[in-house]
Design a protein around this motif. Structure first.
Motif, PDB file in Angstrom:
ATOM      1  N   THR A 134     121.549 -66.864  14.255  1.00  0.00           N
ATOM      2  CA  THR A 134     120.760 -66.791  15.614  1.00  0.00           C
ATOM      3  C   THR A 134     121.738 -66.832  16.662  1.00  0.00           C
ATOM      4  N   GLY A 135     122.843 -67.653  16.815  1.00  0.00           N
ATOM      5  CA  GLY A 135     123.550 -67.533  18.175  1.00  0.00           C
ATOM      6  C   GLY A 135     124.187 -66.346  18.109  1.00  0.00           C
ATOM      7  N   ILE A 136     124.829 -65.712  17.040  1.00  0.00           N
ATOM      8  CA  ILE A 136     125.372 -64.632  17.295  1.00  0.00           C
ATOM      9  C   ILE A 136     124.529 -63.251  17.742  1.00  0.00           C
ATOM     10  N   ILE A 137     123.300 -63.409  17.135  1.00  0.00           N
ATOM     11  CA  ILE A 137     122.218 -62.325  17.478  1.00  0.00           C
ATOM     12  C   ILE A 137     121.962 -62.634  18.847  1.00  0.00           C
ATOM     13  N   LEU A 138     121.813 -63.676  19.438  1.00  0.00           N
ATOM     14  CA  LEU A 138     121.569 -63.841  21.017  1.00  0.00           C
ATOM     15  C   LEU A 138     122.733 -63.586  21.757  1.00  0.00           C
ATOM     16  N   VAL A 139     123.960 -63.957  21.486  1.00  0.00           N
ATOM     17  CA  VAL A 139     124.962 -64.011  22.579  1.00  0.00           C
ATOM     18  C   VAL A 139     125.791 -62.572  22.342  1.00  0.00           C
ATOM     19  N   SER A 140     125.949 -62.160  21.282  1.00  0.00           N
ATOM     20  CA  SER A 140     126.752 -60.886  21.237  1.00  0.00           C
ATOM     21  C   SER A 140     126.272 -59.712  21.880  1.00  0.00           C
ATOM     22  N   PRO A 141     124.845 -59.408  22.070  1.00  0.00           N
ATOM     23  CA  PRO A 141     124.623 -58.409  22.617  1.00  0.00           C
ATOM     24  C   PRO A 141     124.733 -58.591  24.353  1.00  0.00           C
ATOM     25  N   LEU A 142     124.486 -59.771  24.845  1.00  0.00           N
ATOM     26  CA  LEU A 142     124.822 -60.211  26.145  1.00  0.00           C
ATOM     27  C   LEU A 142     126.313 -59.860  26.616  1.00  0.00           C
ATOM     28  N   LEU A 143     126.971 -60.351  25.795  1.00  0.00           N
ATOM     29  CA  LEU A 143     128.459 -60.154  25.993  1.00  0.00           C
ATOM     30  C   LEU A 143     128.864 -58.738  26.144  1.00  0.00           C
ATOM     31  N   LEU A 144     128.532 -58.056  25.050  1.00  0.00           N
ATOM     32  CA  LEU A 144     128.826 -56.509  24.728  1.00  0.00           C
ATOM     33  C   LEU A 144     128.240 -55.534  25.887  1.00  0.00           C
ATOM     34  N   PHE A 155     120.967 -55.497  28.311  1.00  0.00           N
ATOM     35  CA  PHE A 155     121.676 -56.547  29.230  1.00  0.00           C
ATOM     36  C   PHE A 155     120.577 -57.501  29.575  1.00  0.00           C
ATOM     37  N   GLU A 156     119.374 -57.135  30.356  1.00  0.00           N
ATOM     38  CA  GLU A 156     118.490 -57.876  30.565  1.00  0.00           C
ATOM     39  C   GLU A 156     117.678 -58.510  29.738  1.00  0.00           C
ATOM     40  N   THR A 157     117.334 -57.871  28.547  1.00  0.00           N
ATOM     41  CA  THR A 157     116.578 -58.310  27.141  1.00  0.00           C
ATOM     42  C   THR A 157     117.494 -59.435  26.846  1.00  0.00           C
ATOM     43  N   SER A 158     118.688 -59.078  26.712  1.00  0.00           N
ATOM     44  CA  SER A 158     119.267 -60.277  25.948  1.00  0.00           C
ATOM     45  C   SER A 158     119.351 -61.478  26.898  1.00  0.00           C
ATOM     46  N   LEU A 159     119.450 -61.283  28.164  1.00  0.00           N
ATOM     47  CA  LEU A 159     119.555 -62.526  29.007  1.00  0.00           C
ATOM     48  C   LEU A 159     118.058 -63.207  29.090  1.00  0.00           C
TER      49      LEU A 159
END
Length: 205
Positions: A76-86, A143-147
């Motif tokens: 869950t952490g990877i799915i949440l954070v990775s799209p935001l960073l990339l 980006f906005e969706t991930s945030l």
């Protein structure tokens, strides 16, 4: 050791099977990222970690429950954070512009207001998070969706800790349930955002 192997395996498989920094440009690469980047590596880390703990503490009876909890938390952490960073380093994934500052502010206010009502005051209106997230997905980029998902997750975890607005109840099992809840919401929002992004690019082309 488990976390190091998790990172190495995840990075290798994602680089081998996807298009690298363009992971979230289409559904296929996004799916492969979730499978290889968020599940395979974390399964290895969970196996090593839980096996070590069970060997020392003799907790083999709870082995698979602990393994699944470990896997779910890391994935869950990877799915949440990775799209935001990339997406933060790729302007193609960002839809925010100065002339849309009012719309961005409205989306943030709506998300925070609904989240506060649910997870701070405990109102039974959890279904309202869906239209708010859909509005953000349709009007903005990855980006906005991930945030937004990370903001939503912070409120959901806070509500679970407070035993007020946990998405699926309270008690010791609520953290496992809230991880599942957040994971499903995040995966759904991620795929929708990718599909909308593909549609926008095809129209612009």
């Amino acid at each position: 050791i488990g976390n190091i192997l998790e990172s190495l395996i995840g990075v290798y498989l994602v680089r081998h099977f996807t298009t690298g920094h363009q992971i979230f440009r289409d559904v296929k690469n996004t799916f492969l990222f979730i499978v290889f980047g968020a599940l395979v590596g974390t399964a290895v880390a969970a196996f090593i970690g839980v096996t070590a703990v069970s060997t020392v503490a003799d907790t083999w009876r709870e082995y698979w429950h602990a393994w699944f909890t470990w896997l779910l938390g890391d994935a869950t952490g990877i799915i949440l954070v990775s799209p935001l960073l990339l997406s933060s380093i790729n302007p193609r994934f960002r839809e925010w512009r100065l002339d849309r500052a009012g719309e961005s502010a409205l989306a943030l206010i709506l998300l925070c207001t609904v989240s506060i009502l649910i997870y701070v005051y405990g109102l039974p209106i959890k279904v309202l998070t869906i239209p708010v997230l859909l509005f953000i997905i349709l009007r903005f980029g990855l980006f906005e969706t991930s945030l937004s998902l990370i903001i939503f997750t912070c409120f959901a975890v806070f509500g679970t800790i407070r035993d007020l607005g946990g998405p699926l109840g309270t008690g010791p099992e609520s953290f496992l349930l809230v991880q599942s809840y957040i994971g499903v919401i995040a995966i759904t929002a991620l795929f929708l955002s990718v599909v909308v992004g593909e549609k926008k690019r095809s129209v612009e082309a």
